[in-house]
Every structure is written in C-alpha cells, then in structure tokens.
Design a protein around this motif. Sequence first.
Motif, mmCIF file in Angstrom:
data_model
loop_
_atom_site.group_PDB
_atom_site.id
_atom_site.type_symbol
_atom_site.label_atom_id
_atom_site.label_comp_id
_atom_site.label_asym_id
_atom_site.label_seq_id
_atom_site.Cartn_x
_atom_site.Cartn_y
_atom_site.Cartn_z
ATOM 1 N N LEU A 1 15.365 91.031 36.198
ATOM 2 C CA LEU A 1 14.778 90.257 35.096
ATOM 3 C C LEU A 1 15.519 90.521 33.796
ATOM 4 C CD1 LEU A 1 11.076 90.848 36.068
ATOM 5 C CD2 LEU A 1 12.193 88.645 36.001
ATOM 6 N N VAL A 2 15.861 91.787 33.568
ATOM 7 C CA VAL A 2 16.647 92.121 32.381
ATOM 8 C C VAL A 2 17.982 91.396 32.437
ATOM 9 C CG1 VAL A 2 17.751 93.980 31.090
ATOM 10 C CG2 VAL A 2 15.570 94.384 32.185
ATOM 11 N N TRP B 1 12.921 80.488 28.986
ATOM 12 C CA TRP B 1 12.169 81.708 28.666
ATOM 13 C C TRP B 1 10.769 81.669 29.247
ATOM 14 C CZ3 TRP B 1 15.305 85.324 27.483
ATOM 15 C CH2 TRP B 1 16.477 85.031 26.785
ATOM 16 N N VAL C 1 19.366 99.562 29.021
ATOM 17 C CA VAL C 1 17.980 99.407 29.495
ATOM 18 C C VAL C 1 17.743 100.279 30.728
ATOM 19 C CG1 VAL C 1 16.308 97.780 30.438
ATOM 20 C CG2 VAL C 1 17.710 97.116 28.517
ATOM 21 N N PHE D 1 5.454 91.261 38.660
ATOM 22 C CA PHE D 1 4.756 92.506 38.344
ATOM 23 C C PHE D 1 3.280 92.469 38.702
ATOM 24 C CE2 PHE D 1 8.632 93.409 36.021
ATOM 25 C CZ PHE D 1 8.859 94.686 36.487
ATOM 26 N N GLN E 1 24.120 81.833 24.906
ATOM 27 C CA GLN E 1 23.851 81.177 23.633
ATOM 28 C C GLN E 1 24.637 81.809 22.494
ATOM 29 O OE1 GLN E 1 19.571 81.383 23.379
ATOM 30 N NE2 GLN E 1 19.468 79.215 23.916
ATOM 31 N N PRO F 1 12.398 92.811 29.166
ATOM 32 C CA PRO F 1 12.662 91.384 29.416
ATOM 33 C C PRO F 1 11.508 90.484 29.008
ATOM 34 C CG PRO F 1 12.434 92.580 31.479
ATOM 35 C CD PRO F 1 12.483 93.597 30.406
ATOM 36 N N LEU G 1 12.469 96.656 40.028
ATOM 37 C CA LEU G 1 12.053 95.252 39.930
ATOM 38 C C LEU G 1 12.451 94.662 38.580
ATOM 39 C CD1 LEU G 1 8.442 95.347 41.414
ATOM 40 C CD2 LEU G 1 10.440 94.310 42.438
ATOM 41 N N ASP G 2 12.512 95.532 37.585
ATOM 42 C CA ASP G 2 12.777 95.075 36.223
ATOM 43 C C ASP G 2 14.245 94.685 36.028
ATOM 44 O OD1 ASP G 2 11.336 94.601 33.897
ATOM 45 O OD2 ASP G 2 12.305 96.269 32.881
ATOM 46 N N GLN H 1 11.518 90.160 25.217
ATOM 47 C CA GLN H 1 12.625 89.301 24.789
ATOM 48 C C GLN H 1 12.305 87.828 25.045
ATOM 49 O OE1 GLN H 1 16.394 89.792 26.687
ATOM 50 N NE2 GLN H 1 17.420 88.606 25.120
ATOM 51 N N LEU I 1 11.144 82.417 32.870
ATOM 52 C CA LEU I 1 11.423 83.846 33.052
ATOM 53 C C LEU I 1 10.137 84.664 32.893
ATOM 54 C CD1 LEU I 1 13.833 85.779 33.564
ATOM 55 C CD2 LEU I 1 13.855 86.204 31.129
ATOM 56 N N PHE J 1 18.812 88.590 33.930
ATOM 57 C CA PHE J 1 18.734 87.163 33.627
ATOM 58 C C PHE J 1 18.447 86.906 32.157
ATOM 59 C CE2 PHE J 1 18.140 86.526 38.233
ATOM 60 C CZ PHE J 1 19.222 85.690 38.403
ATOM 61 N N SER J 2 17.585 87.734 31.567
ATOM 62 C CA SER J 2 17.248 87.496 30.162
ATOM 63 C C SER J 2 18.480 87.693 29.273
ATOM 64 C CB SER J 2 16.096 88.390 29.722
ATOM 65 O OG SER J 2 16.501 89.709 29.642
ATOM 66 N N ILE J 3 19.298 88.713 29.576
ATOM 67 C CA ILE J 3 20.464 88.938 28.725
ATOM 68 C C ILE J 3 21.546 87.912 29.034
ATOM 69 C CG2 ILE J 3 22.098 90.638 27.860
ATOM 70 C CD1 ILE J 3 20.292 92.703 29.334
ATOM 71 N N TRP J 4 21.647 87.568 30.320
ATOM 72 C CA TRP J 4 22.660 86.590 30.723
ATOM 73 C C TRP J 4 22.448 85.277 29.977
ATOM 74 C CZ3 TRP J 4 21.456 82.129 33.714
ATOM 75 C CH2 TRP J 4 22.569 81.368 34.079
ATOM 76 N N PHE J 5 21.191 84.836 29.886
ATOM 77 C CA PHE J 5 20.914 83.576 29.201
ATOM 78 C C PHE J 5 21.127 83.728 27.690
ATOM 79 C CE2 PHE J 5 18.272 80.159 27.458
ATOM 80 C CZ PHE J 5 18.745 79.111 28.209
ATOM 81 N N PHE J 6 20.704 84.869 27.179
ATOM 82 C CA PHE J 6 20.858 85.154 25.759
ATOM 83 C C PHE J 6 22.327 85.100 25.372
ATOM 84 C CE2 PHE J 6 20.262 88.004 22.022
ATOM 85 C CZ PHE J 6 19.274 87.267 21.429
#
Lengths: 225, 227
Positions: free
Chosen positions: B154-155, A199, B117, A210, B165, A177, B150-151, A180, A202, B157-162
């Motif tokens: 975050l993954v 971004w 992931v 972390f 678009q 993440p 924990l990751d 990205q 994020l 949200f990053s893909i959801w926003f991606f």
Amino acid sequence: MSLLRSITLATLTKDIRLEWRSRDAINSMLFFSLLVVVIFSFSFDPNAEESREIAGGLIWVAFLFAAVVALNQTWARELRNQVLDAYRASPAPANALFVAKALGNFILVSLLEAVMAPLFMIFYNLRALGPAWQLIPVAILGTWALVVNGTFFAAMSLRTRSREIMLPLLLFPISIPAVQSMVEATRILLAGDGSARFWIVLLLTYDVVFTTACLALFETILQAE
Amino acid sequence: MKRAFPILAVLTALLLTYSTYQALVVAPTERTMGDVQRIFYYHVPSAWTAFCLFFVNLIASLTYLLRKSSKADALAVAAAEVGVVFCTIVLITGPIWARPVWGIWWTWDLRLTLTLVLWLIYVSYLVLRRFSDSSQTPKLAAVLAIFGALDVPLVYFSIWFFRTQHPQPVIGNGGSLDPRMLHAFLINLFAFSCFGAMVCWWRYRLELLHREVEEMESLESLRGVTQ
C-alpha cells in the motif's frame, strides 16, 4: 450470525450509553482538536492563498491526534472490573467485541469530524473547488482506516508498559499510506485539480485489507495474556 | 553447528576484505560522479541484506503464529534487529552519496520513502518488543510483523502515484557498466549477504541462550520458594 450481531449490538449500545452519560471521550477529543486547530492557525497563516493546499494535511493530522485520545480509552473501561477476562472466558465470538468497539470509535470520531470540519472551514476560509460531495466517502473511508487499526493496536498495547504512548508508536507507521491518501484526496478536492479517484480506491483497499487482517487476528490478540 | 561458526566468521572476514579491496581499488572510478560512486558497493548490498532479513522476519513470524515454536520467535527478533541495523546503514549512506551527486540530502522518491517507512515499521516492532514484558510478546510482535508486511504494497502504490505527479531526480543512468564494477558489486553483494546472515545467526543463538538463562533463573527462584 444472529449471535454475532446481537453481541455486537449489545456491546455497542452499552458503550454508547456509557459515553452518552459521561461524555468523557467526546469532550476531551473536541477540546483537544480545537486546540490543535487554533495552534495550527497560529503556526501557518490561515488567510494565505496556500491554505487550500495545506488544509487537507492540517485537518487530518488534527483528527488523527484526536482519534488517538479516544482510541486509548477504548479498552480501559473493560480492564477496570476484569470485564475483558469475563469476555475471554465466555463463548462469545471475539470478533463481535472487536466490531462493536471499532464501530463505537467510528461513531465517536465521525461525530468529532462533523463538528470540527465546519469550524475548520470557517477558520481557514475554505471553499471546495472540486466536487465537494466526494469529501464524504473520503471522510468515511479515512475515519474507518484510522479507527479499525487503532482499535486493534489499542487492544495490543494493553499488554505493554506505558500503553498510552505505545498506541501512536504502533499506529502511525502502519497508517502512513492511509493518511497520505486522505490528505491527498482532500487537497485535490479542495483545490479542484484533477481527480481524487486513485486515492479513494487506495483508501478502500487499505480498509478492506486491514479490516480483514484485524478480524482474522483479533482472536489471537484477545487471548494473549 | 557451534564449531561451524568460527570457520564461517573467518571466511566472511576474508570475503569482506577481498570485496572491500575490489570496491575501493580494483573497480574503476566512475566518470561523472567520481569516487563517491563507490558508496554504492556498500549501499545497495546493505539494502538487499536488510530486505532479506525483513523477509526472514515475516516468515519466522508466520511460522511462530502457526507452530508456536520459540525458535521461530528468536529468529524473528534476530532478523528484525539486524535488519534495522542494515536499513540504518542504507539510510545513512544514501544521503552521503546524494548530496554531491543530486545536490540534495534527501528527496521523497519512491525507493527512499519506502525504505524509510519500512525502517519506521520495524523500529516500532522493536519498540513493541521492548515495552511488552509478558510471555505474550512473541504473539503480539508476530501480529505486528504481519500488519507491517501488509502495509508495504500500500505504501508502494501511494508513493508510486504521488511520484508520477511530482517528477523527481532519476536514479540509474543507463549506459554500459564496466565489468570490473559489476564484479566488485556482485562480490560485495555476496559478502554483505554472508555478513548479514552471520550476524543474524549469532544474534539468534544469543537470544536462545538468553531465554535458556531466563528459564533457569525462574526455575531456580521457584525452587527457592518451595524450600
């Protein structure tokens, strides 16, 4: 608190002084990322109009690979003369050591980026079409994201066989993440389409989550032997 | 507990037979996708089982860090290994379905990417366990499991926003579901959960036995040294 700060400062200055005298890590990193940039330039046509679209990815992947080179050497120095064992036996807080190491790596990787980013701009004929100043928070947050987990996982891979290869195997999946976010933010700022705010937020969240996790669990990792 | 295992195994086998019959024979063929839709009766339950096992791994890892119990660590290994197997099944059956229906093997859609992931994180977990041979492996692995957990948001949200678009093919087609399909799906979900739990339990017991043997061997060699 002052104990924490003085130990952090002492370790950090010691590391920087050692690095300044030998320049092992920074030289190998610089040359390594230069090689990556040149190889990328051959693999993707850097003069094409799309270079603005892919440059964000290329630049961060180059930094990610170069950072691994530095991160792998973080703890090697402390192993040689059982410095880490001495540290473990001392009453010094574990987090002071971690913060010092992470800051040291942060300075090293930032230095690398400061040298390589202009070179990258020249090779790929880049000119930011978006608000270019936002690249600075992206670079700072992104570098910290790589370095904080990298320092932690480097400490973790000390206990494993073939530790040099172990670090990227642990670091890359967790960093997906963050990578990205950095790549997308950089792409948006270079191509000037839309806002990179999501971004950046994020990345900030990633850093906060972390950093907290590393500080909470580093004691466990340091004492594991 | 040992006696209960064969009974559970036989029951699970019967249940799996019944659920396979339900999925392949009783459930009606989907109108637009045809028979390939039946892969869903295996795909979704596998995903569900894998995610449950990863959750079990997280809980066991946390328990290990708090209590230092060797059993919690054995459960964490078992859950992660079996979870990766089920996750692999998900990642293989998905493209088999997607190719005729979407026309593509793979797309960087939210659910697909998240599963991939997650699979990568747990494979790195298993690699760490494999490469670390000190007595501290459980501690390191438990810490990595927490980092992985924990990751995940975050993954997400990053893909959801991606994704917002870049529009992607849509999963789920609304409309009404044939009750026989739902029945077959639920039976399979239950059967796969039982199957996953059984395999995980078996692996857990194997891990405990393995550790017992190792302990005895080291005691044995120690005795050899003292004599």
